[in-house]
Design a protein around this motif. Structure first.
Motif, PDB file in Angstrom:
ATOM      1  N   MET A 135       0.854  -1.190   0.000  1.00 49.10           N
ATOM      2  CA  MET A 135       0.000   0.000   0.000  1.00 49.10           C
ATOM      3  C   MET A 135       0.889   1.239   0.000  1.00 49.10           C
ATOM      4  SD  MET A 135      -2.984   1.051   2.719  1.00 49.10           S
ATOM      5  CE  MET A 135      -3.950   2.516   2.445  1.00 49.10           C
ATOM      6  N   GLN A 136       0.502   2.214  -0.874  1.00 43.63           N
ATOM      7  CA  GLN A 136       1.298   3.422  -0.984  1.00 43.63           C
ATOM      8  C   GLN A 136       0.675   4.550  -0.162  1.00 43.63           C
ATOM      9  OE1 GLN A 136       1.705   4.464  -5.108  1.00 43.63           O
ATOM     10  NE2 GLN A 136       3.417   3.041  -5.421  1.00 43.63           N
ATOM     11  N   HIS A 137       1.560   5.402   0.354  1.00 43.60           N
ATOM     12  CA  HIS A 137       1.136   6.612   1.069  1.00 43.60           C
ATOM     13  C   HIS A 137       1.994   7.757   0.544  1.00 43.60           C
ATOM     14  CE1 HIS A 137      -1.265   4.425   4.119  1.00 43.60           C
ATOM     15  NE2 HIS A 137      -0.318   3.486   4.007  1.00 43.60           N
ATOM     16  N   ARG A 138       1.305   8.950   0.305  1.00 38.23           N
ATOM     17  CA  ARG A 138       2.044  10.131  -0.181  1.00 38.23           C
ATOM     18  C   ARG A 138       1.662  11.332   0.679  1.00 38.23           C
ATOM     19  NH1 ARG A 138       2.439  10.771  -6.572  1.00 38.23           N
ATOM     20  NH2 ARG A 138       4.320  11.844  -5.851  1.00 38.23           N
ATOM     21  N   TRP A 139       2.665  12.161   0.950  1.00 42.68           N
ATOM     22  CA  TRP A 139       2.444  13.370   1.737  1.00 42.68           C
ATOM     23  C   TRP A 139       3.091  14.569   1.012  1.00 42.68           C
ATOM     24  CZ3 TRP A 139       4.259   8.779   3.799  1.00 42.68           C
ATOM     25  CH2 TRP A 139       3.396   8.104   4.681  1.00 42.68           C
ATOM     26  N   PHE A 140       2.439  15.754   1.210  1.00 39.44           N
ATOM     27  CA  PHE A 140       2.933  17.001   0.611  1.00 39.44           C
ATOM     28  C   PHE A 140       2.907  18.098   1.674  1.00 39.44           C
ATOM     29  CE2 PHE A 140       0.687  14.523  -2.572  1.00 39.44           C
ATOM     30  CZ  PHE A 140       1.614  14.446  -3.602  1.00 39.44           C
ATOM     31  N   PRO A 141       3.568  19.238   1.397  1.00 36.97           N
ATOM     32  CA  PRO A 141       3.438  20.360   2.338  1.00 36.97           C
ATOM     33  C   PRO A 141       1.975  20.792   2.416  1.00 36.97           C
ATOM     34  CG  PRO A 141       5.230  20.738   0.794  1.00 36.97           C
ATOM     35  CD  PRO A 141       4.477  19.585   0.279  1.00 36.97           C
ATOM     36  N   SER A 142       1.567  21.230   3.581  1.00 40.52           N
ATOM     37  CA  SER A 142       0.179  21.693   3.718  1.00 40.52           C
ATOM     38  C   SER A 142      -0.019  22.982   2.916  1.00 40.52           C
ATOM     39  CB  SER A 142      -0.134  21.942   5.188  1.00 40.52           C
ATOM     40  OG  SER A 142       0.621  23.038   5.666  1.00 40.52           O
ATOM     41  N   ALA A 143      -1.267  23.305   2.614  1.00 43.55           N
ATOM     42  CA  ALA A 143      -1.582  24.533   1.864  1.00 43.55           C
ATOM     43  C   ALA A 143      -1.112  25.756   2.628  1.00 43.55           C
ATOM     44  CB  ALA A 143      -3.088  24.613   1.603  1.00 43.55           C
ATOM     45  N   LEU A 144      -1.270  25.710   3.969  1.00 39.40           N
ATOM     46  CA  LEU A 144      -0.814  26.838   4.781  1.00 39.40           C
ATOM     47  C   LEU A 144       0.677  27.047   4.620  1.00 39.40           C
ATOM     48  CD1 LEU A 144      -1.485  28.962   6.967  1.00 39.40           C
ATOM     49  CD2 LEU A 144      -1.014  27.197   8.674  1.00 39.40           C
ATOM     50  N   ALA A 145       1.442  25.938   4.614  1.00 41.40           N
ATOM     51  CA  ALA A 145       2.893  26.049   4.483  1.00 41.40           C
ATOM     52  C   ALA A 145       3.292  26.561   3.126  1.00 41.40           C
ATOM     53  CB  ALA A 145       3.545  24.684   4.741  1.00 41.40           C
ATOM     54  N   LEU A 146       2.529  26.169   2.074  1.00 39.69           N
ATOM     55  CA  LEU A 146       2.876  26.597   0.727  1.00 39.69           C
ATOM     56  C   LEU A 146       2.521  28.058   0.481  1.00 39.69           C
ATOM     57  CD1 LEU A 146       1.735  23.449  -1.314  1.00 39.69           C
ATOM     58  CD2 LEU A 146       4.085  24.256  -0.997  1.00 39.69           C
ATOM     59  N   CYS A 147       1.328  28.475   0.964  1.00 42.20           N
ATOM     60  CA  CYS A 147       0.837  29.807   0.636  1.00 42.20           C
ATOM     61  C   CYS A 147       1.392  30.866   1.583  1.00 42.20           C
ATOM     62  CB  CYS A 147      -0.688  29.821   0.667  1.00 42.20           C
ATOM     63  SG  CYS A 147      -1.438  28.720  -0.562  1.00 42.20           S
ATOM     64  N   ARG A 148       1.280  30.586   2.880  1.00 42.92           N
ATOM     65  CA  ARG A 148       1.623  31.637   3.826  1.00 42.92           C
ATOM     66  C   ARG A 148       3.117  31.691   4.103  1.00 42.92           C
ATOM     67  NH1 ARG A 148      -1.323  32.906   9.643  1.00 42.92           N
ATOM     68  NH2 ARG A 148      -0.005  34.708  10.183  1.00 42.92           N
ATOM     69  N   TYR A 149       3.720  30.507   4.194  1.00 40.89           N
ATOM     70  CA  TYR A 149       5.132  30.491   4.585  1.00 40.89           C
ATOM     71  C   TYR A 149       6.052  30.166   3.425  1.00 40.89           C
ATOM     72  CZ  TYR A 149       3.218  30.641   9.277  1.00 40.89           C
ATOM     73  OH  TYR A 149       2.538  31.031  10.387  1.00 40.89           O
ATOM     74  N   ARG A 150       5.455  30.045   2.228  1.00 38.78           N
ATOM     75  CA  ARG A 150       6.206  29.880   1.007  1.00 38.78           C
ATOM     76  C   ARG A 150       7.251  28.745   1.076  1.00 38.78           C
ATOM     77  NH1 ARG A 150       4.938  34.021  -2.286  1.00 38.78           N
ATOM     78  NH2 ARG A 150       4.013  35.876  -1.286  1.00 38.78           N
ATOM     79  N   CYS A 151       6.806  27.643   1.634  1.00 36.07           N
ATOM     80  CA  CYS A 151       7.687  26.455   1.643  1.00 36.07           C
ATOM     81  C   CYS A 151       7.864  25.943   0.217  1.00 36.07           C
ATOM     82  CB  CYS A 151       7.065  25.343   2.489  1.00 36.07           C
ATOM     83  SG  CYS A 151       7.098  25.673   4.258  1.00 36.07           S
ATOM     84  N   ALA A 152       9.075  25.465  -0.054  1.00 38.91           N
ATOM     85  CA  ALA A 152       9.325  24.863  -1.371  1.00 38.91           C
ATOM     86  C   ALA A 152       8.524  23.573  -1.476  1.00 38.91           C
ATOM     87  CB  ALA A 152      10.812  24.596  -1.538  1.00 38.91           C
ATOM     88  N   PRO A 153       7.949  23.356  -2.631  1.00 35.23           N
ATOM     89  CA  PRO A 153       7.168  22.115  -2.795  1.00 35.23           C
ATOM     90  C   PRO A 153       8.054  20.869  -2.688  1.00 35.23           C
ATOM     91  CG  PRO A 153       7.399  23.252  -4.877  1.00 35.23           C
ATOM     92  CD  PRO A 153       7.981  24.179  -3.861  1.00 35.23           C
ATOM     93  N   TRP A 154       7.526  19.814  -2.164  1.00 31.47           N
ATOM     94  CA  TRP A 154       8.190  18.495  -2.038  1.00 31.47           C
ATOM     95  C   TRP A 154       7.110  17.434  -1.927  1.00 31.47           C
ATOM     96  CZ3 TRP A 154       6.468  16.133   2.287  1.00 31.47           C
ATOM     97  CH2 TRP A 154       6.082  16.928   3.373  1.00 31.47           C
ATOM     98  N   SER A 155       7.523  16.200  -2.096  1.00 28.72           N
ATOM     99  CA  SER A 155       6.597  15.079  -1.868  1.00 28.72           C
ATOM    100  C   SER A 155       7.368  13.957  -1.160  1.00 28.72           C
ATOM    101  CB  SER A 155       6.008  14.566  -3.171  1.00 28.72           C
ATOM    102  OG  SER A 155       7.019  13.951  -3.954  1.00 28.72           O
ATOM    103  N   LEU A 156       6.639  13.219  -0.319  1.00 33.87           N
ATOM    104  CA  LEU A 156       7.210  12.080   0.435  1.00 33.87           C
ATOM    105  C   LEU A 156       6.321  10.867   0.187  1.00 33.87           C
ATOM    106  CD1 LEU A 156       9.359  11.139   2.504  1.00 33.87           C
ATOM    107  CD2 LEU A 156       7.736  11.723   4.311  1.00 33.87           C
ATOM    108  N   GLN A 157       6.922   9.797  -0.292  1.00 38.54           N
ATOM    109  CA  GLN A 157       6.130   8.630  -0.671  1.00 38.54           C
ATOM    110  C   GLN A 157       6.639   7.389   0.089  1.00 38.54           C
ATOM    111  OE1 GLN A 157       5.409   8.006  -4.906  1.00 38.54           O
ATOM    112  NE2 GLN A 157       5.830   5.799  -4.636  1.00 38.54           N
ATOM    113  N   LEU A 158       5.707   6.637   0.659  1.00 41.03           N
ATOM    114  CA  LEU A 158       6.024   5.359   1.321  1.00 41.03           C
ATOM    115  C   LEU A 158       5.463   4.236   0.464  1.00 41.03           C
ATOM    116  CD1 LEU A 158       7.049   3.604   3.654  1.00 41.03           C
ATOM    117  CD2 LEU A 158       4.853   3.983   4.801  1.00 41.03           C
ATOM    118  N   ASP A 159       6.363   3.423  -0.048  1.00 36.36           N
ATOM    119  CA  ASP A 159       5.962   2.310  -0.905  1.00 36.36           C
ATOM    120  C   ASP A 159       6.544   1.031  -0.275  1.00 36.36           C
ATOM    121  OD1 ASP A 159       5.147   0.595  -2.816  1.00 36.36           O
ATOM    122  OD2 ASP A 159       6.353   1.461  -4.445  1.00 36.36           O
ATOM    123  N   GLY A 160       5.704   0.298   0.438  1.00 36.35           N
ATOM    124  CA  GLY A 160       6.184  -0.903   1.132  1.00 36.35           C
ATOM    125  C   GLY A 160       7.107  -0.507   2.272  1.00 36.35           C
ATOM    126  N   SER A 161       8.370  -0.848   2.133  1.00 36.97           N
ATOM    127  CA  SER A 161       9.338  -0.525   3.183  1.00 36.97           C
ATOM    128  C   SER A 161      10.323   0.530   2.720  1.00 36.97           C
ATOM    129  CB  SER A 161      10.109  -1.793   3.603  1.00 36.97           C
ATOM    130  OG  SER A 161      10.829  -2.317   2.492  1.00 36.97           O
TER     131      SER A 161
END
Length: 915
Positions: A1-27
């Motif tokens: 089962m896969q899981h993906r996470w991204f910066p929250s909208a608040l972090a992207l809009c208000r605090y201008r965090c650089a976009p990234w993605s984190l993916q868990l695929d198995g182990s």
């Protein structure tokens, strides 16, 4: 089962965090940023951390190449989800690691079983403990916490968990038993040839068992030496030990020489005459260890090894101390005359009566010859006599007519020249009556009232004060205050009819045994004093204290005699050798240490044995019989056998119960007698030896002077039986006869011309029972089964308990074992002699148990009435100045005279007698 996470909208809009993605695929975790893609195994927990703030969470990744990235802006909800997945992954990883460790441990545990079955090797306690300790490290709670339900486990994992929870010590024990069963068959040829006759199954199993600590409890005549020799041969043959790694220990040169010779004969039978093992005494071994470690072999004088020579040497030192110190001589003689005899347990009746009065009451004699019905009163009287104090004992004085209806009172002691009266009460430290003396409190109050009414100066003491020594101080102060000066005088003339004091030689023998035990247990004077202070309140601590007062200078004199010859004694030498091994200053090559006659081991010997096998992969094989432990006077401590596991740790306890010596009936009688002591190890002795007539005979003569003639008549009878075929010849064509005595003086009862009269048919020899251990004969004659002679009443002095880990509490325990040794020297029968009215209580016990019937020499059953007072003598008809009368045969020791009613009423008879 896969899981993906991204910066929250608040972090992207208000605090201008650089976009990234984190993916868990198995182990596998993958992070994608503008700089590139990074991967990290989920199991690498140290490479991922979450840093929480109140508005978001930053994910920090640390790669194995040292590169680190930060992913800020993860929402609280996503952070919780990621943390849950991380925790689950960590638990799963730990579970997998634990299961892998468990599987590896199970493989190792199972390999031990394979070792037993396939390699024919015993699984030792040491090997088992090493694995069980590893198991503790894998799972400290001894329960596999896999943090998963059975449904989450694979088949292999479930099987692993089931194996992990098995009772592995029981499985190893089963494997050992299977191995032993198989080895009995596999090594049958060796066991059949190694000794002159094939080993019994018990012997073979003892040989096969190679645990680190093995205790073999061996019955008399069960082949201990054969088992020791066979074990050495087996160990070499199976590659368990090289000949140079085997040590056999014996207790004297003769026994060590026999072990060495028997081993070489066994190796020759097996076609291996080149095998050489070492057989040594503890004496030689200790010297060898010290010499190798220090480069200098200590000198142990012969008199410091031999028991009798040691007593003789100590007698010289005591005489020297007496000559040099009047104070020592006073203390020595005070102990002999006053404190030589121990008191029974507080509140109990007389333990060892000197006689019985006409009413049948037991009494003890004072030094002055008075008959007293209290051992405490006797002790006080002897103290007064020794100190030159004139006293009246139980002298009555008249009472007023209205005084409780009693016309006279008998105070315990009266000192007429001082007008002082003395009453001693059987009360404990709290003023309460002791057992069997429930009326003592009331009697004490009555005595006190009488003396108070008459205005007497009265001294009172209690049993508790007597045993603690306080009573003697109170008595001395009261006498001196009354104008009576104490005059200690050991050479004061003793009446002929008084109680003889403890002989010098007996006190010296007690001192020698005390020194031996104290040194064996590494107890110096300070430690002994500490043990004295810890004695129970009802113990006779004053006697122990006075003995220690003597023991300190006597021990010092003993050590000075050693130093004068540049030597050390046996116990110090053994302890020094053990210290060198324990500290690592010395080492030995032996991996198999075998000790014979282990029931005679002192604590010093036991300590040396323990030090010899303290290193890993070493084996102690101790063979002995606690029923034959008879050398306490030489330092032996039966507790080494009965408490083997406490001293040496866990081990196998095996038994050799089949005897090749005594017929079954003799085994049964002797075993039943000795095993009444519950502190001894239990065993059921079996025999296949055929009987030739009655195995036990008890014969009585009228007078002691007839015992020599009785021995001659028995020898004549044996020759007649041999010539008629009733007795088959013994080894060498003659009948082997052993005359055994409790003391050397009993040798005088053997006919001086026995060689001329019986030498053609009999092989005859005499020995004390102590010297006979290990020997055997067709017929054993015990000519001295007399009360007061066997058992010796001074066999187990309670003072020795101060110098031993734990004294024996069963009455005459060692004397009973000595009698067992005497009985079990016989291959066919034991002939016991006694005198009318002087039966040994041991003989009486055999009669009462139905093991033997008491007869005259002509075979007629003894029919006599036992004296109800002393239980030793018998009622006989005498002639006096006023005509015939009945009394105890023990007169004057026992003055009991039955009344007419007692003569017409059936009296107790000797068990086994007719009527």
């Amino acid at each position: 089962m896969q899981h993906r996470w991204f910066p929250s909208a608040l972090a992207l809009c208000r605090y201008r965090c650089a976009p990234w993605s984190l993916q868990l695929d198995g182990s596998q975790l993958s992070a994608i940023t503008a700089q590139g893609r990074y991967t990290l195994p989920l199991s690498a927990q140290a490479g991922l951390t979450l840093q929480r703030r109140w508005w978001w969470t930053s994910v920090h990744l640390h790669g194995e190449d040292g590169q680190a990235i930060c992913l800020p802006g993860l929402s609280p909800r996503d952070a919780r989800q990621l943390q849950q997945l991380l925790d689950h992954a960590q638990a799963d990883t730990q579970r997998q690691h634990r299961l892998a460790a468990m599987a590896a441990w199970i493989d190792a545990a199972d390999a031990l079983c394979d070792q037993a079955v396939q390699q024919r090797r015993w699984i030792s306690h040491e090997q088992q403990q090493a694995l069980l300790l590893q198991r503790q490290h894998i799972d400290p709670g001894q329960q596999a916490r896999c943090q998963a339900s059975p449904a989450d486990l694979s088949g292999a994992e479930a099987a692993c968990l089931q194996d992990w929870q098995a009772d592995w010590p029981a499985l190893w024990e089963q494997a050992n038993q299977h191995m032993a069963d198989a080895e009995l068959a596999h090594s049958r040829a060796l066991f059949a040839r190694v000794e002159s006759r094939p080993l019994s199954e018990e012997q073979a199993r003892a040989v096969i068992c190679f645990d680190n600590r093995v205790q073999v409890v061996a019955a008399a005549g069960s082949g201990k030496t054969s088992t020791l020799v066979a074990k050495a041969a087996y160990a070499i043959d199976r590659g368990i030990a090289q000949p140079s790694q085997i040590l056999m220990l014996a207790f004297n040169k003769e026994a060590a020489g026999e072990l060495q010779a028997r081993a070489q004969q066994a190796f020759a039978r097996l076609g291996q005459p080149g095998w050489q093992v070492q057989a040594a005494t503890f004496h030689a071994l200790g010297l060898q260890i010290i010499g190798q470690a220090s480069g200098r072999t200590p000198h142990v004088p012969a008199w410091a090894i031999d028991a009798q020579a040691g007593v003789d040497k100590l007698a010289e030192q005591v005489d020297m101390l007496k000559d040099r110190s009047a104070d020592f001589r006073t203390r020595w003689d005070l102990f002999r005359l006053v404190f030589g005899h121990a008191l029974p347990a507080a509140g109990t009746a007389i333990a060892q009566a000197d006689g019985h009065d006409r009413a049948g009451q037991p009494y003890v004699l004072t030094l002055r010859g008075e008959q007293m019905h209290s051992q405490e009163h006797c002790l006080l009287a002897n103290w007064l006599f020794y100190n030159g104090v004139d006293y009246c004992y139980r002298a009555p004085f008249a009472l007023d007519a209205d005084s409780s209806g009693t016309r006279s009172h008998h105070p315990d002691f009266h000192f007429p020249q001082a007008g002082l009266w003395y009453e001693h009460h059987v009360l404990d430290a709290d003023g309460q009556p002791l057992l069997h003396f429930s009326a003592q409190q009331q009697a004490s109050d009555f005595k006190r009232l009488i003396h108070h009414a008459r205005g007497h100066r009265l001294l009172e003491t209690t049993s508790a004060q007597l045993r603690s020594g306080q009573a003697f101080a109170l008595l001395a102060d009261a006498l001196q205050a009354a104008g009576i000066e104490l005059d200690p005088h050991p050479d004061r003339e003793l009446p002929a009819d008084g109680q003889p004091p403890l002989p010098d030689e007996e006190l010296i023998g007690l001192m020698r045994a005390f020194i031996s035990h104290a040194k064996s247990n590494a107890l110096g004077n300070a430690a002994l004093q500490q043990r004295l202070a810890g004695l129970p309140g009802d113990d006779f601590s004053e006697r122990h204290r006075r003995l220690l007062e003597l023991a300190a200078p006597v021990t010092a004199a003993w050590d000075q005699a050693l130093a004068a010859e540049g030597g050390v004694d046996f116990e110090d030498m053994l302890n020094h050798a053990a210290e060198l091994l324990e500290s690592g200053q010395a080492s030995t090559p032996w991996t198999l240490v075998m000790a014979d006659e282990f029931q005679d081991a002192s604590r010093a010997r036991a300590r040396l044995c323990r030090a010899l096998v303290a290193a890993p992969h070493r084996h102690l094989f101790a063979v002995g019989d606690d029923w034959q432990s008879i050398n306490r006077f030489a330092g032996a401590d039966v507790g080494v056998m009965t408490g083997f596991a406490d001293y040496f740790g866990h081990g196998q306890v095996l038994q050799l119960t089949q005897t090749f010596r005594c017929p079954q009936a003799l085994c049964d009688a002797a075993s039943r007698f000795v095993s009444k002591n519950p502190a001894q190890l239990r065993k059921q002795v079996r025999s296949l030896t055929p009987a030739h007539g009655p195995v036990l005979q008890a014969l009585q003569v009228a007078r002691r002077e007839q015992l020599g003639d009785a021995v001659a008549r028995l020898l004549t009878r044996l020759v007649a039986q041999l010539r008629s075929g009733q007795q088959p010849p013994g080894r060498g064509g003659k009948l082997q006869v052993f005359v055994l005595g409790r003391y050397n003086r009993e040798r005088a009862w053997i006919p001086a011309d026995w060689q001329e009269r019986f030498g053609q048919w009999l092989q005859l020899r005499f020995a004390t029972i102590h010297r006979s251990k290990g020997a055997e004969a067709d017929v054993v004659i015990l000519p001295g089964l007399l009360a007061g002679s066997f058992p010796s009443q001074r066999a187990d002095d309670p003072a020795l308990a101060l110098a031993m880990p734990d004294g024996e509490h069963y009455p005459l325990a060692e004397e009973r074992r000595l009698f067992y040794v005497a009985l079990t020297r016989a291959r066919r029968q034991v002939l016991m002699l006694t005198v009318q009215g002087r039966n040994s209580p041991f003989l009486d016990e055999l009669v009462a148990d139905g093991a033997v019937q008491l007869t005259h020499l002509d075979g007629q059953a003894v029919d006599e009435k036992r004296c109800p007072a002393c239980s030793t003598g018998v009622i006989v008809l005498r002639n006096g100045p006023y005509g015939p009368f009945h009394s105890c045969s023990g007169y004057p020791r026992c003055q009991y005279k039955p009344g007419q009613s007692a003569l017409t009423t059936p009296a107790p008879r000797l068990a086994g007698s007719k009527g």
